[in-house]
Design a protein around this motif. Structure first.
Motif, PDB file in Angstrom:
ATOM      1  N   ILE A 145      51.436  24.002  34.937  1.00  0.00           N
ATOM      2  CA  ILE A 145      50.083  24.440  34.602  1.00  0.00           C
ATOM      3  C   ILE A 145      49.848  25.826  35.192  1.00  0.00           C
ATOM      4  O   ILE A 145      50.434  26.182  36.222  1.00  0.00           O
ATOM      5  CB  ILE A 145      49.040  23.428  35.146  1.00  0.00           C
ATOM      6  N   HIS A 146      49.030  26.607  34.523  1.00  0.00           N
ATOM      7  CA  HIS A 146      48.614  27.904  35.041  1.00  0.00           C
ATOM      8  C   HIS A 146      47.246  27.729  35.703  1.00  0.00           C
ATOM      9  O   HIS A 146      46.276  27.351  35.039  1.00  0.00           O
ATOM     10  CB  HIS A 146      48.530  28.936  33.917  1.00  0.00           C
ATOM     11  N   ALA A 147      47.191  28.011  36.997  1.00  0.00           N
ATOM     12  CA  ALA A 147      45.942  27.895  37.748  1.00  0.00           C
ATOM     13  C   ALA A 147      45.361  29.289  37.955  1.00  0.00           C
ATOM     14  O   ALA A 147      46.020  30.169  38.529  1.00  0.00           O
ATOM     15  CB  ALA A 147      46.184  27.214  39.096  1.00  0.00           C
ATOM     16  N   GLU A 148      44.142  29.503  37.485  1.00  0.00           N
ATOM     17  CA  GLU A 148      43.495  30.807  37.600  1.00  0.00           C
ATOM     18  C   GLU A 148      42.839  30.937  38.974  1.00  0.00           C
ATOM     19  O   GLU A 148      42.055  30.077  39.391  1.00  0.00           O
ATOM     20  CB  GLU A 148      42.459  30.960  36.491  1.00  0.00           C
ATOM     21  N   ASN A 176      41.320  37.466  41.618  1.00  0.00           N
ATOM     22  CA  ASN A 176      42.322  38.504  41.900  1.00  0.00           C
ATOM     23  C   ASN A 176      42.027  39.306  43.170  1.00  0.00           C
ATOM     24  O   ASN A 176      42.837  40.143  43.583  1.00  0.00           O
ATOM     25  CB  ASN A 176      42.451  39.465  40.715  1.00  0.00           C
ATOM     26  N   ASN A 177      40.864  39.035  43.798  1.00  0.00           N
ATOM     27  CA  ASN A 177      40.528  39.755  45.026  1.00  0.00           C
ATOM     28  C   ASN A 177      40.738  38.903  46.278  1.00  0.00           C
ATOM     29  O   ASN A 177      40.315  39.270  47.377  1.00  0.00           O
ATOM     30  CB  ASN A 177      39.077  40.252  44.969  1.00  0.00           C
ATOM     31  N   VAL A 178      41.385  37.754  46.113  1.00  0.00           N
ATOM     32  CA  VAL A 178      41.662  36.857  47.239  1.00  0.00           C
ATOM     33  C   VAL A 178      43.095  37.076  47.711  1.00  0.00           C
ATOM     34  O   VAL A 178      44.003  37.332  46.901  1.00  0.00           O
ATOM     35  CB  VAL A 178      41.443  35.388  46.829  1.00  0.00           C
ATOM     36  N   ASP A 179      43.302  36.968  49.021  1.00  0.00           N
ATOM     37  CA  ASP A 179      44.644  37.153  49.583  1.00  0.00           C
ATOM     38  C   ASP A 179      45.641  36.216  48.915  1.00  0.00           C
ATOM     39  O   ASP A 179      45.387  35.018  48.782  1.00  0.00           O
ATOM     40  CB  ASP A 179      44.602  36.892  51.094  1.00  0.00           C
ATOM     41  N   ILE A 180      46.787  36.752  48.502  1.00  0.00           N
ATOM     42  CA  ILE A 180      47.762  35.977  47.732  1.00  0.00           C
ATOM     43  C   ILE A 180      48.334  34.814  48.538  1.00  0.00           C
ATOM     44  O   ILE A 180      48.633  33.747  47.994  1.00  0.00           O
ATOM     45  CB  ILE A 180      48.892  36.908  47.225  1.00  0.00           C
ATOM     46  N   GLU A 181      48.475  34.983  49.828  1.00  0.00           N
ATOM     47  CA  GLU A 181      49.010  33.897  50.652  1.00  0.00           C
ATOM     48  C   GLU A 181      48.019  32.733  50.730  1.00  0.00           C
ATOM     49  O   GLU A 181      48.434  31.566  50.760  1.00  0.00           O
ATOM     50  CB  GLU A 181      49.344  34.422  52.052  1.00  0.00           C
ATOM     51  N   ASP A 233      47.602  32.492  38.254  1.00  0.00           N
ATOM     52  CA  ASP A 233      47.179  33.574  37.365  1.00  0.00           C
ATOM     53  C   ASP A 233      45.959  34.257  37.976  1.00  0.00           C
ATOM     54  O   ASP A 233      44.875  33.662  38.022  1.00  0.00           O
ATOM     55  CB  ASP A 233      46.806  33.022  35.984  1.00  0.00           C
ATOM     56  N   PRO A 234      46.101  35.478  38.498  1.00  0.00           N
ATOM     57  CA  PRO A 234      44.930  36.171  39.048  1.00  0.00           C
ATOM     58  C   PRO A 234      43.993  36.615  37.930  1.00  0.00           C
ATOM     59  O   PRO A 234      44.428  37.167  36.915  1.00  0.00           O
ATOM     60  CB  PRO A 234      45.545  37.380  39.766  1.00  0.00           C
ATOM     61  N   HIS A 263      42.514  33.063  27.071  1.00  0.00           N
ATOM     62  CA  HIS A 263      42.745  33.077  28.519  1.00  0.00           C
ATOM     63  C   HIS A 263      43.639  34.269  28.852  1.00  0.00           C
ATOM     64  O   HIS A 263      44.088  34.992  27.968  1.00  0.00           O
ATOM     65  CB  HIS A 263      43.362  31.758  29.007  1.00  0.00           C
ATOM     66  N   ASP A 264      43.892  34.461  30.157  1.00  0.00           N
ATOM     67  CA  ASP A 264      44.701  35.598  30.634  1.00  0.00           C
ATOM     68  C   ASP A 264      44.152  36.929  30.124  1.00  0.00           C
ATOM     69  O   ASP A 264      44.897  37.787  29.627  1.00  0.00           O
ATOM     70  CB  ASP A 264      46.167  35.431  30.213  1.00  0.00           C
TER      71      ASP A 264
END
Length: 394
Positions: free
Chosen positions: A265-268, A271-276, A302-303, A332-333
């Motif tokens: 699944i692609h979880a959205e 995009n401004n949250v720390d990737i870790e 998916d950011p 989406h995306d």
């Protein structure tokens, strides 16, 4: 009776998600089926021999094939229980489907054999030896097969078993064919007209059709089916319930046997949250999916934009424009690349799988034209795809 057998022969019978419990259900179904069908074969074969009735004999050997089917089902559920190994990293769960497929071929073969015999009886009919005791025994046979069918249906629903539901279908076919056999015997006793061969043809065709239906039902998961709507909803709602996940798409589920599924699944995520931080959430989702749903889930991050008002406004324009064209489609995306003379709108568009290439292109062209009317600078880069949900609508 069914509940009595379940409670006395299956340990932890309520824990149907466990492979060992599921196997116990399969073994119980097989053993009961073997016993009932061998008993019926012996009784019917004796009646058919005494009466010189091909329809009764066809019915008897159909029961013998059912006993063989129960043995194959037993082997299938035992093989399906085997854990994953080096050659089969996803386990052996599909062996249950293969067993049901073999059962269907046996049923078809028995039906075809007695179709030929019945045609021969039409050409050269034999005198039937009517005995009321034979009719009574056949009526008892109907009772046994009716109970056996309902028994397997209850077990099949408890553990979602293709094999047991196939046995239920076959048993109901036996009830119909035995009833037809009794009809031919009574008709002969009243009119002295032998329709045994004609009834035999009907019995054979019903048996063959039951085999075809079983084959069709068991081939579907082997070939690959759409996602069950209930499972789709469970996975989607579970993933979207986590803080830090703002949406999902592109859910795909691969079936490797009952209660053995692998999904992606692609979880959205914003995009401004720390990737870790987002990655930690995704890892927890994957672990929880295995524990709570029994699904081996691979989640892809998916950011997505959640704060830029201009991008969100244009994304909403695209979404509403598409809904006005076809409410069964979605996007989406979504990404936007803005230049001086044009604005590139990059996104995926999901259309129902039943749509033809012409329909898809028409929707795509209509959307591009509609967006151009909103702003001539819009240039769409669209990737067309379809949902893997079994329903046409999500």
């Amino acid at each position: 009776m069914t509940e009595f057998l379940i409670k006395h022969f299956i340990k932890n019978y309520e824990d149907v998600d466990k492979v060992s419990v599921r196997t116990s259900y399969g073994v119980l179904s097989s053993m009961v089926g073997i016993f009932c069908n061998i008993f019926l074969f012996v009784v019917k074969a004796a009646i058919g021999f005494v009466m010189h009735s091909v329809s009764v004999m066809a019915d008897a050997f159909n029961n013998l094939s059912d006993a063989g089917s129960s043995i194959i089902s037993f082997v299938g559920v035992k093989v399906a229980e085997k854990p994953a190994d080096e050659d089969h990293p996803f386990g052996h769960g599909r062996a249950e489907y293969i067993a049901a497929l073999v059962v269907s071929f046996l049923v078809i073969q028995v039906g075809f054999t007695f179709l030929k015999d019945s045609i021969g009886k039409i050409k050269s009919p034999e005198i039937l030896n009517f005995q009321i005791v034979s009719v009574i025994i056949l009526l008892l046979s109907i009772g046994v097969k009716l109970w056996l069918g309902i028994f397997n249906r209850k077990l099949g629903k408890k553990i979602d078993s293709k094999v047991m539901m196939a046995v239920f279908t076959d048993s109901m076919g036996d009830v119909i064919t035995t009833s037809a056999t009794i009809l031919s015997i009574i008709f002969y006793a009243i009119t002295d007209i032998n329709i045994d061969g004609i009834i035999g043809v009907g019995v054979s065709l019903v048996v063959m059709w039951a085999g075809i239906e079983i084959a069709r039902d068991t081939l579907e998961p082997l070939i690959g089916t759409g996602i069950d709507p209930e499972l789709y909803k469970k996975i989607k709602e579970m993933v979207e319930s986590y803080e830090g996940v703002v949406g999902t798409h592109d859910l795909i589920v691969h079936n490797y046997g009952p209660n053995r599924s692998m999904a992606s699944i692609h979880a959205e995520v914003p995009n401004n949250v720390d990737i870790e931080y987002s990655h930690e959430i995704i890892d927890k989702i994957e672990r929880d999916a295995q524990e709570k749903l029994g699904v081996f889930l691979v989640a892809h991050m998916d950011p997505v934009e959640t704060e830029n008002a201009e991008i969100l406004k244009i994304k909403s324009q695209v979404h509403m424009s598409l809904l006005s064209i076809d409410k069964d489609c979605s996007i989406h995306d979504f990404r936007m690349v803005e230049g001086q003379k044009q604005i590139n709108l990059i996104f995926d568009m999901v259309v129902p799988i039943v749509y033809s290439e012409t329909q898809r292109n028409q929707i795509k062209n209509d959307l591009i034209r509609t967006l151009k009317e909103i702003d001539p600078r819009y240039e769409c880069v669209i990737t067309m795809e379809h949902s893997f949900l079994s329903d046409k609508k999500e």
